[in-house]
Design a protein around this motif. Structure first.
Motif, short mmCIF file in Angstrom:
data_model
loop_
_atom_site.label_atom_id
_atom_site.label_comp_id
_atom_site.label_asym_id
_atom_site.label_seq_id
_atom_site.Cartn_x
_atom_site.Cartn_y
_atom_site.Cartn_z
N VAL A 134 0.88 -1.17 0.00
CA VAL A 134 0.00 0.00 0.00
C VAL A 134 0.91 1.22 0.00
O VAL A 134 1.47 1.59 1.04
N GLY A 135 1.10 1.82 -1.17
CA GLY A 135 2.07 2.91 -1.28
C GLY A 135 3.46 2.39 -0.99
O GLY A 135 3.91 1.42 -1.59
N LYS A 136 4.14 3.01 -0.04
CA LYS A 136 5.48 2.58 0.34
C LYS A 136 5.48 1.73 1.61
O LYS A 136 6.52 1.54 2.24
N THR A 137 4.31 1.22 1.98
CA THR A 137 4.21 0.38 3.17
C THR A 137 3.66 -0.99 2.78
O THR A 137 3.16 -1.20 1.68
N LEU A 138 3.79 -1.93 3.72
CA LEU A 138 3.29 -3.29 3.54
C LEU A 138 2.25 -3.54 4.61
O LEU A 138 2.54 -3.39 5.81
N HIS A 139 1.02 -3.87 4.19
CA HIS A 139 -0.07 -4.05 5.14
C HIS A 139 -0.39 -5.54 5.31
O HIS A 139 -0.39 -6.30 4.34
N GLY A 140 -0.68 -5.91 6.55
CA GLY A 140 -1.04 -7.29 6.85
C GLY A 140 -1.72 -7.35 8.19
O GLY A 140 -2.21 -6.34 8.72
#
Length: 248
Positions: A134-140
């Motif tokens: 998600v953009g420059k992040t990793l979601h979990g």
């Protein structure tokens, strides 16, 4: 003789036996063993190291599992370093070196391991398999699972590793979430971002995936445990970091 632990010793469950020799007579350590009622005793570890005059030389050996109580952290017990040594040209003999008591490194090892042991009687924290950019992040998602007991359970905070930052998407801290009595499972949406981006760091990633999680059961004391993502999720984290940081 004292005990110490470097950062890369922790994931290897190792400790440094720090030796000082104030004389000019060489002392050869054939093997070394840590003996204390606070830890399971492991067989002697062969080191075969000869020490001259030295203010400190570290001999790295593994240590056994802490002897823990399911309710409280036990007081640290006295420790002895047992070694086969050769002084100068003399014969190899068995020597015992009392460690000054209470040893702060041993106390830390027992407190950390037994705190996690106490927590794991009541809760487990695991990484779910699905993660998305998600953009420059990793979601979990982190899954919090109650293993027993009926007390409320508070996940107080999420910690970072040497290479990754872990944050709840809610922005909540202390507590992040609370499982009321009777609730057996709860999901925490989280995001991952790189903590550092230099290529050398990822080549030497000793503790990149050891995420601390602080929690409290009922009105008890706060403890922390280590949550480690499974290998496929670790690979996802590494691929994401390489792409985000522009390293390979």
């Amino acid at each position: 003789m004292t005990l110490n632990q470097w950062r890369n010793d922790d994931p290897a469950h190792a400790v440094e036996i720090s030796v000082r020799n104030d004389t000019t007579t060489p002392v050869r350590f054939v093997d070394v063993q840590l003996v204390t009622d606070s830890l399971k005793t492991l067989p002697p570890e062969r080191v075969d190291s000869t020490l001259g005059r030295t203010p400190r030389t570290d001999l790295r050996i593994p240590y056994g599992a802490a002897r823990c109580d399911p309710v409280k952290i036990p007081p640290v017990k006295p420790a002895t370093v047992v070694a086969h040594v050769q002084v100068g040209n003399g014969p190899v003999r068995l020597a015992r070196f009392p460690v000054p008591h209470p040893d702060p490194t041993l106390a830390m090892l027992v407190a950390n391991e037994c705190g996690a042991y106490i927590l794991r009687q009541s809760v487990d924290v695991t990484f779910e398999d699905a993660w998305a950019h998600v953009g420059k992040t990793l979601h979990g998602t982190l899954l919090v699972s109650r293993k027993g007991g009926e007390d409320s359970l508070s996940v107080d905070d999420l910690g970072n590793t040497t290479h990754f930052n872990l944050r709840p998407l809610s922005g909540r801290r202390r507590p992040v979430v609370v499982l009321p009595p009777g609730t057996t499972r709860l999901e925490i949406p989280v995001e991952i971002t790189p903590a550092r981006c230099d290529p050398h760091a990822f080549a030497e990633a000793k503790k990149a995936y050891l995420f601390p999680v602080w929690a409290t059961v009922g009105s008890g004391q706060e403890h922390w445990l280590i949550a480690t993502p499974p290998p496929p999720v670790q690979a996802t984290f590494l691929s994401y970091a390489e792409k985000t940081c522009g390293v390979g």
